[in-house]
Design a protein around this motif. Structure first.
Motif, PDB file in Angstrom:
ATOM      1  N   GLY A   7       1.206  -1.033   0.187  1.00 18.42           N
ATOM      2  CA  GLY A   7      -0.473  -0.134   0.260  1.00 18.42           C
ATOM      3  C   GLY A   7       0.298   1.208  -0.268  1.00 18.42           C
ATOM      4  O   GLY A   7       1.776   1.296   0.582  1.00 18.42           O
ATOM      5  N   ARG A   8       0.221   1.833  -0.577  1.00 12.72           N
ATOM      6  CA  ARG A   8       0.961   3.406  -0.487  1.00 12.72           C
ATOM      7  C   ARG A   8       0.570   4.614   0.602  1.00 12.72           C
ATOM      8  O   ARG A   8      -0.394   4.544   0.846  1.00 12.72           O
ATOM      9  CB  ARG A   8       0.921   3.916  -1.845  1.00 12.72           C
ATOM     10  CG  ARG A   8       1.775   2.949  -3.330  1.00 12.72           C
ATOM     11  CD  ARG A   8       2.123   3.473  -4.243  1.00 12.72           C
ATOM     12  NE  ARG A   8       3.069   3.353  -4.933  1.00 12.72           N
ATOM     13  CZ  ARG A   8       2.627   3.184  -6.649  1.00 12.72           C
ATOM     14  NH1 ARG A   8       2.540   4.160  -7.247  1.00 12.72           N
ATOM     15  NH2 ARG A   8       3.131   2.240  -7.626  1.00 12.72           N
ATOM     16  N   GLY A   9       1.193   5.744   0.684  1.00 10.71           N
ATOM     17  CA  GLY A   9       1.225   6.578   1.394  1.00 10.71           C
ATOM     18  C   GLY A   9       0.190   6.516   2.720  1.00 10.71           C
ATOM     19  O   GLY A   9       0.531   5.585   3.015  1.00 10.71           O
ATOM     20  N   SER A  10      -1.373   6.978   3.029  1.00 13.34           N
ATOM     21  CA  SER A  10      -1.536   6.176   4.331  1.00 13.34           C
ATOM     22  C   SER A  10      -1.832   5.690   4.665  1.00 13.34           C
ATOM     23  O   SER A  10      -2.305   5.131   5.402  1.00 13.34           O
ATOM     24  CB  SER A  10      -2.117   8.139   4.517  1.00 13.34           C
ATOM     25  OG  SER A  10      -3.879   7.606   3.285  1.00 13.34           O
ATOM     26  N   ASP A  11      -2.054   4.161   3.616  1.00  6.07           N
ATOM     27  CA  ASP A  11      -2.906   3.361   3.724  1.00  6.07           C
ATOM     28  C   ASP A  11      -1.765   2.152   4.165  1.00  6.07           C
ATOM     29  O   ASP A  11      -1.712   1.299   4.519  1.00  6.07           O
ATOM     30  CB  ASP A  11      -2.928   2.382   1.867  1.00  6.07           C
ATOM     31  CG  ASP A  11      -3.846   3.442   2.200  1.00  6.07           C
ATOM     32  OD1 ASP A  11      -5.170   4.354   2.223  1.00  6.07           O
ATOM     33  OD2 ASP A  11      -4.644   3.465   0.278  1.00  6.07           O
ATOM     34  N   ALA A  12      -0.532   2.562   3.933  1.00  7.27           N
ATOM     35  CA  ALA A  12       0.369   1.487   4.048  1.00  7.27           C
ATOM     36  C   ALA A  12       0.482   1.667   5.792  1.00  7.27           C
ATOM     37  O   ALA A  12       0.329   2.822   7.233  1.00  7.27           O
ATOM     38  CB  ALA A  12       1.922   2.186   4.281  1.00  7.27           C
ATOM     39  N   GLY A  13       0.980   0.515   6.945  1.00  2.60           N
ATOM     40  CA  GLY A  13       1.200   0.334   7.921  1.00  2.60           C
ATOM     41  C   GLY A  13       2.240   0.353   8.870  1.00  2.60           C
ATOM     42  O   GLY A  13       3.041   0.581   8.023  1.00  2.60           O
ATOM     43  N   PRO A  14       2.836   0.484   9.962  1.00  2.00           N
ATOM     44  CA  PRO A  14       3.743   1.152  10.624  1.00  2.00           C
ATOM     45  C   PRO A  14       5.022  -0.223  10.188  1.00  2.00           C
ATOM     46  O   PRO A  14       6.289   0.373   9.708  1.00  2.00           O
ATOM     47  CB  PRO A  14       3.286   0.480  11.694  1.00  2.00           C
ATOM     48  CG  PRO A  14       2.058   0.725  11.949  1.00  2.00           C
ATOM     49  CD  PRO A  14       1.416   0.250  11.120  1.00  2.00           C
ATOM     50  N   GLY A  15       4.162  -1.419   9.697  1.00  2.22           N
ATOM     51  CA  GLY A  15       5.425  -2.536   9.559  1.00  2.22           C
ATOM     52  C   GLY A  15       5.512  -2.775   7.843  1.00  2.22           C
ATOM     53  O   GLY A  15       6.789  -2.127   7.022  1.00  2.22           O
ATOM     54  N   THR A  16       4.602  -1.754   7.287  1.00  2.00           N
ATOM     55  CA  THR A  16       5.130  -1.660   5.519  1.00  2.00           C
ATOM     56  C   THR A  16       6.214  -0.426   5.785  1.00  2.00           C
ATOM     57  O   THR A  16       6.943  -0.618   5.142  1.00  2.00           O
ATOM     58  CB  THR A  16       4.146  -1.672   5.264  1.00  2.00           C
ATOM     59  OG1 THR A  16       2.871  -2.957   5.257  1.00  2.00           O
ATOM     60  CG2 THR A  16       3.711  -0.966   3.678  1.00  2.00           C
ATOM     61  N   MET A  17       5.561   0.865   6.412  1.00  3.38           N
ATOM     62  CA  MET A  17       6.720   1.747   6.366  1.00  3.38           C
ATOM     63  C   MET A  17       8.144   1.356   6.935  1.00  3.38           C
ATOM     64  O   MET A  17       8.994   1.045   6.189  1.00  3.38           O
ATOM     65  CB  MET A  17       6.192   2.706   6.962  1.00  3.38           C
ATOM     66  CG  MET A  17       4.810   2.842   7.051  1.00  3.38           C
ATOM     67  SD  MET A  17       4.961   3.819   5.605  1.00  3.38           S
ATOM     68  CE  MET A  17       5.670   5.121   4.762  1.00  3.38           C
ATOM     69  N   ARG A  18       8.543   0.273   7.753  1.00  2.23           N
ATOM     70  CA  ARG A  18       9.260  -0.406   8.107  1.00  2.23           C
ATOM     71  C   ARG A  18      10.174  -0.794   7.279  1.00  2.23           C
ATOM     72  O   ARG A  18      11.691  -1.093   6.746  1.00  2.23           O
ATOM     73  CB  ARG A  18       9.706  -1.248   9.355  1.00  2.23           C
ATOM     74  CG  ARG A  18      10.479  -1.049  10.361  1.00  2.23           C
ATOM     75  CD  ARG A  18      10.810   0.467  11.362  1.00  2.23           C
ATOM     76  NE  ARG A  18      12.186   0.722  11.415  1.00  2.23           N
ATOM     77  CZ  ARG A  18      13.486   0.943  11.197  1.00  2.23           C
ATOM     78  NH1 ARG A  18      12.880   1.185  10.048  1.00  2.23           N
ATOM     79  NH2 ARG A  18      14.192   0.867  11.796  1.00  2.23           N
ATOM     80  N   LEU A  19       9.397  -1.889   6.589  1.00  2.26           N
ATOM     81  CA  LEU A  19       9.963  -2.548   5.206  1.00  2.26           C
ATOM     82  C   LEU A  19      10.653  -1.824   4.116  1.00  2.26           C
ATOM     83  O   LEU A  19      11.741  -2.235   3.152  1.00  2.26           O
ATOM     84  CB  LEU A  19       8.215  -3.707   5.108  1.00  2.26           C
ATOM     85  CG  LEU A  19       9.416  -4.867   3.810  1.00  2.26           C
ATOM     86  CD1 LEU A  19      10.557  -5.856   4.108  1.00  2.26           C
ATOM     87  CD2 LEU A  19       7.806  -5.611   3.316  1.00  2.26           C
ATOM     88  N   ARG A  20       9.339  -1.037   3.747  1.00  2.27           N
ATOM     89  CA  ARG A  20      10.167   0.166   2.548  1.00  2.27           C
ATOM     90  C   ARG A  20      11.373   1.121   3.263  1.00  2.27           C
ATOM     91  O   ARG A  20      12.639   0.316   2.072  1.00  2.27           O
ATOM     92  CB  ARG A  20       9.552   1.263   2.477  1.00  2.27           C
ATOM     93  CG  ARG A  20       7.692   0.861   1.735  1.00  2.27           C
ATOM     94  CD  ARG A  20       7.457   1.697   1.560  1.00  2.27           C
ATOM     95  NE  ARG A  20       5.414   1.585   0.922  1.00  2.27           N
ATOM     96  CZ  ARG A  20       4.953   2.338   1.294  1.00  2.27           C
ATOM     97  NH1 ARG A  20       4.919   3.660   1.598  1.00  2.27           N
ATOM     98  NH2 ARG A  20       3.464   2.280   0.585  1.00  2.27           N
ATOM     99  N   GLN A  21      11.142   0.770   4.246  1.00  2.15           N
ATOM    100  CA  GLN A  21      13.104   1.357   4.711  1.00  2.15           C
ATOM    101  C   GLN A  21      14.129   0.387   4.703  1.00  2.15           C
ATOM    102  O   GLN A  21      15.840   0.555   4.045  1.00  2.15           O
ATOM    103  CB  GLN A  21      12.549   2.358   6.504  1.00  2.15           C
ATOM    104  CG  GLN A  21      12.203   2.819   5.989  1.00  2.15           C
ATOM    105  CD  GLN A  21      11.432   3.662   7.460  1.00  2.15           C
ATOM    106  OE1 GLN A  21      12.189   3.583   8.969  1.00  2.15           O
ATOM    107  NE2 GLN A  21      11.088   4.398   7.944  1.00  2.15           N
ATOM    108  N   LEU A  22      13.365  -0.794   5.168  1.00  2.76           N
ATOM    109  CA  LEU A  22      15.148  -2.003   4.669  1.00  2.76           C
ATOM    110  C   LEU A  22      15.189  -2.028   3.632  1.00  2.76           C
ATOM    111  O   LEU A  22      16.601  -2.206   2.685  1.00  2.76           O
ATOM    112  CB  LEU A  22      14.164  -2.766   5.239  1.00  2.76           C
ATOM    113  CG  LEU A  22      15.013  -3.989   5.302  1.00  2.76           C
ATOM    114  CD1 LEU A  22      16.699  -3.531   6.008  1.00  2.76           C
ATOM    115  CD2 LEU A  22      14.861  -4.973   6.137  1.00  2.76           C
ATOM    116  N   LEU A  23      14.509  -2.403   2.610  1.00  6.29           N
ATOM    117  CA  LEU A  23      14.361  -2.891   1.394  1.00  6.29           C
ATOM    118  C   LEU A  23      15.212  -1.857   0.215  1.00  6.29           C
ATOM    119  O   LEU A  23      15.781  -2.476  -0.214  1.00  6.29           O
ATOM    120  CB  LEU A  23      13.443  -3.000   0.703  1.00  6.29           C
ATOM    121  CG  LEU A  23      12.221  -4.440   0.992  1.00  6.29           C
ATOM    122  CD1 LEU A  23      10.774  -4.941   0.350  1.00  6.29           C
ATOM    123  CD2 LEU A  23      13.154  -5.134   1.049  1.00  6.29           C
ATOM    124  N   SER A  24      15.251  -0.408   1.289  1.00 10.05           N
ATOM    125  CA  SER A  24      16.044   0.698  -0.040  1.00 10.05           C
ATOM    126  C   SER A  24      16.772   0.334  -0.249  1.00 10.05           C
ATOM    127  O   SER A  24      17.952   1.036  -0.740  1.00 10.05           O
ATOM    128  CB  SER A  24      14.918   1.768   0.821  1.00 10.05           C
ATOM    129  OG  SER A  24      15.724   2.076   1.901  1.00 10.05           O
TER     130      SER A  24
END
Length: 914
Positions: free
Chosen positions: A781-798
């Motif tokens: 999910g993008r933007g405000s649809d993403a949960g805290p776990g998703t945001m943390r995963l995005r930071q890791l995969l970047s």
């Protein structure tokens, strides 16, 4: 100098006499000559030409003598068991008495308390004193506190296995247990107090002073005990009141509201200013979130008092229905009340009857279905009820279209408006989007909902402000007006299907739910009935199954029932209407323990723990001994051997040193990353792994989930996995594990560059990581649809070299590696699973990462008896599908794409047929 010496002690000081042998060792070492030098015999002519060398007596080098003396001294000192921070000697000659407050107030600092008790028991062991252990809470069988005699070694084992209980200490019974002791000599008493004042606490102090020297060990001065006193709801608001035992410092508590499945619904900081013992948090939440709150807790305070369960919710809604059921005798689907009952049943208790009788009992909402005009007495009672906070909802119909009264938010035209029929040029109208000022804002408007007839409101200046819903042509569908503390609401169409199909949609249910949220709720009188225990809390606030000693709770006597071993905090009653029995509702006001009587000492929990230096000294001696062995070979002329074996000797030295150093830690709980198994075992065994996040609750669920998945693999496949490993990405090697489960948490720290390189290398060399964002099953999910776990995963995969992702479709090997399946649920269902879009020849067709948000560990989790740990919305079928996904995932990682050709099997058969 005195302070430095006081920081050390020896468990076996007589062994230090071995240091007297160092001069003898010096003499023996000096008398040992090195090996003679060998020279190849040359021809006689060369012998005469050689220069004569003066012979000198050979002795061992002085630096090698010092090295060997140091080794001997380290061995002697290590065997003498030196201890760092040993603590003072006991003041009295009698036994050591440990009095432990192990109630809910001691839970938040429990680890420090256990370490303090272990240190005291160590001192008792060194000084050969017996230990008397006295827990101040009654045991689960409701037996009063008793003093237990034991050795110091036995006490250490019992202390390390102790956990706090969820009820308060019984200091009066503990004082009686002390008075019944018969001791030889004055005792050394240590009371690990919860730090709270009470009348019985003073009685315990006096009883302890009569038999020996008392030291009261408390929390540090600035550390408070914080209690969730109450959680109350009013309308769409929820209020959380907190209370603490000190008011001297400023403090911030993070309040978290969670659903039954663990999802975080709200997280807000609450501040305590200096001078404040109480504070509160008031938050306005959507009705959907409000009805899902199952527990309110303070982050970082693991205690039964730092959380509150909510049972069947913050409020109980009771709706009264009044109308006619005449058509139901022949055609029940034509009755307004038939549709209203089914729409209100998911969130409200329904009462039906005459208006006068309905108002005789508490109501949240009164619904009138096509009632044209109320009799005068009923009209006056309803108007007064609305002024006090009631919500009146009226639905239009043939009667209301012809006659009305003043209990309407707007004036209506007689006759209404017909949008379909032989004499009408209009077509049924659809709904327009809800305005931002409406309580219905955010609700999706179905395209198939249409209105064929409605009553029309007379145009007024304030009509737009009173309109909550409109048709596409702008005519009002729902109007409302606030009167006093309550609301008067009119739905301009019928509650059945005669005028519209609104009652057949899910929107109808949500609209009624939001209308009911405007009421202040009701206080339901307690009934005289017994409520069976459903789930109970331990001292840390963790949910557990009720034991055989837990008794049912009398609902009518809840206010007078104390929390104890027979009635611990938890949920009592049926799932649909469970009663929350919380510590905060019944605990006394927490007050910090005041001044102590003269002669009573005071200490703090924690501080510098004792450290046994013996293993470290012996490990260092062994390392130096191996170094001496290599040096001796070099001095004897074995150059070739020393060059070949230098590296091996160094590695052997390091391995043995690590073994000796880690040996004393085997009695303590091992943290992630500690060396508790050999490299060979990890390489030879089939072992899954999970990543430790630092969140105890998530890590415990991951461990239970991997245990459950191992059990399923052993039962259903030929895979024989051993116990799953807990990995610290920063320190542990990943290459030994074919599948690693990684739950994402908001508080998980960022990885170092070295850890990122290690993870990237693991993914590129055949490893597979299951990233679980644990939010809503939609990790991309993008933007405000993403949960805290998703945001943390995005930071890791970047920071990792990851290719493009694709959603797992029905043709992917992951859905057919063992079971044939096209959905992959965990605790949550409906979310998609993502893999790296690889070429079929790369990495044997296995994606190095699988991403989802279904919280699979919770669905796989089992206890030691094989029973599920977490509840799932979909029940047993959903859990079975989650197990199948786990089996497919492991088979996918182990076998690669050998089943990939099954995807193309129809095309292959067709081609062969040609």
């Amino acid at each position: 100098m005195n302070a430095l010496l006081s920081a050390f002690a020896f468990g076996q000081p007589w062994i230090l006499l071995g240091l007297l042998s160092l001069p003898v060792i010096w003499w023996l070492l000096r008398a040992t000559p090195p090996a003679p030098q060998r020279i190849s015999f040359p021809p006689a002519r060369l012998i005469f030409e050689m220069a004569r060398r003066e012979e000198t007596p050979a002795r061992t080098p002085w630096w090698l003598l010092l090295l060997r003396l140091l080794i001997a001294a380290l061995i002697v000192a290590g065997l003498a068991r030196p201890v760092l921070n040993p603590g003072a000697e006991f003041a009295s000659s009698g036994p050591v008495v440990l009095i432990v407050d192990d109630g809910w107030a001691a839970a938040q600092s429990w680890r420090a308390r256990v370490q303090t008790m272990v240190d005291i028991a160590n001192r008792a062991r060194r000084q050969e004193r017996p230990v008397i252990l006295l827990r101040t809470t009654p045991d689960p069988d409701a037996v009063a506190p008793r003093a237990a005699f034991m050795s110091a070694t036995e006490a250490q084992g019992i202390i390390q296995g102790m956990e706090p209980r969820s009820w308060r200490p019984d200091h009066a019974a503990a004082a009686a247990a002390l008075e019944g002791l018969s001791l030889e000599g004055a005792a050394n008493l240590y009371w690990l107090s919860n730090g709270l004042e009470g009348a019985d606490a003073r009685a315990l102090i006096e009883a302890a002073r009569r038999i020996g020297t008392l030291t009261v060990i408390e929390r540090p001065a600035g550390e408070s005990v914080t209690l969730v006193r109450s959680v109350e709801g009013a309308g769409a608001q929820v209020e959380v009141r907190l209370e603490r035992d000190i008011d001297t410092t400023a403090e911030t508590a993070m309040v978290r509201m969670a659903a039954e499945d663990g999802r975080i619904l709200m997280r807000r900081p609450v501040a305590f200013e200096p001078g404040m013992r109480q504070t509160s948090l008031t938050e306005t939440l959507p009705v959907e979130a409000l009805n899902q709150i199952a527990r309110v807790e303070i982050e970082g305070r693991q205690s039964a008092g730092s959380l509150a369960l909510l049972g069947d919710g913050l409020k109980r809604y009771r709706a009264g229905l009044a109308g006619t059921r005449e058509p139901e005798r022949a055609q029940p689907l034509l009755s307004d009340l038939y549709y209203l009952e089914r729409a209100l049943a998911p969130f409200a208790e329904i009462r039906e009857g005459e208006i006068a009788r309905l108002l005789d009992e508490p109501l949240s909402m009164l619904v009138l279905a096509d009632v044209g005009q109320l009799v005068e007495l009923d009209r006056l009672r309803v108007a007064d009820w609305i002024e006090k906070g009631g919500v009146l909802v009226r639905f239009a119909g043939p009667r209301l279209a012809e006659q009305s009264d003043d209990l309407l938010p707007v004036a209506i035209r007689q006759g209404g408006r017909n949008l379909q029929g032989a004499m009408s040029w209009s077509e049924p109208a659809k709904l327009a989007p809800f305005p931002e000022s409406s309580p219905f804002r955010g609700l999706p408007v179905p395209n198939d909902v249409s209105v064929r007839r409605q009553v029309l409101a007379e145009p007024t200046v304030d009509l737009p402000e009173k309109t909550w819903a409109r048709l596409e042509d702008g005519t009002p569908l729902v109007t409302a007006e606030a009167r006093g503390k309550g609301w008067l609401i009119l739905v301009h169409t019928s509650a059945n299907t005669a005028w519209s199909n609104l009652s057949l949609s899910g929107l109808f249910v949500e609209m009624l739910r939001r209308m009911s949220a405007l009421s202040t709720g009701i206080d339901v009188e307690a009934e005289d009935r017994m409520l069976a225990p459903q789930t109970v809390l331990d001292g840390f606030g963790r949910s557990a199954r009720p034991g055989p000693t837990v008794r049912p709770l009398n609902q009518a006597a809840v206010a007078e029932t104390p929390i104890g071993p027979r009635h611990p905090p938890g949920l009592y009653g049926e799932d649909a209407a469970a009663l929350a029995f919380n510590v905060g509702d019944r605990a006394a006001q927490p007050v910090r323990l005041g001044d102590l009587p003269a002669g009573v000492l005071r200490g703090e929990i924690g501080g510098d723990p004792e450290r046994d230096l013996g293993p470290w000294l012996l490990a260092l001696a062994l390392a130096l001994l191996l170094a001496d062995f290599v040096i001796a070979l070099w001095l004897r002329g074995h150059h070739r051997f020393s060059r070949r074996s230098a590296t091996a000797s160094a590695l052997l030295c390091a391995a043995l040193t690590a073994g000796l150093v880690l040996a004393p830690a085997t009695g303590h709980a091992q943290q992630a990353g500690e060396v508790d198994r050999s490299v060979v075992e990890d390489a030879l065994d089939m072992r899954l792994a999970y990543v430790v996040t630092g969140d105890d609750r998530v890590d415990r669920m991951s461990a239970a989930g991997m245990f459950g998945l191992n059990e399923i693999l052993r039962a259903r496949t030929s895979v024989e996995p051993v116990e799953a490993a807990a990995l610290d990405i920063e320190r542990d090697e990943l290459i030994f594990y074919p599948v690693v489960y990684w739950p994402m948490t908001e508080s998980q720290p960022a990885l170092s560059d070295r850890a990122v390189q290690k993870l990237d290398s693991y993914l590129r060399t055949g490893g597979l990581v299951l990233f679980d964002t644990r939010d809503d099953g939609s990790p991309i999910g993008r933007g405000s649809d993403a949960g805290p776990g998703t945001m943390r995963l995005r930071q890791l995969l970047s920071r990792i070299d990851v290719g493009p992702l694709k959603s797992v479709d029905e043709d992917h090997v992951l859905g057919r590696s063992f079971y044939l399946m096209d959905v992959f649920p965990g605790r949550y269902s409906g979310g998609r699973v993502w893999v790296e879009n690889l070429d079929s020849s790369a990495n044997d067709g296995v994606s190095p990462l699988v991403i989802g948000g279904a919280d699979w560990a919770a669905a796989w989790a089992m206890d030691d008896s094989g029973r599920p740990v977490a509840m799932l919305h979909g029940g047993g079928d959903q859990r079975e599908m989650s197990f199948r996904f786990g089996v497919n995932l492991v088979m996918y990682a182990l076998t690669g794409n050998y089943k990939a050709d099954q995807v193309h099997l129809p095309a292959i058969l067709e081609r062969l047929g040609q």
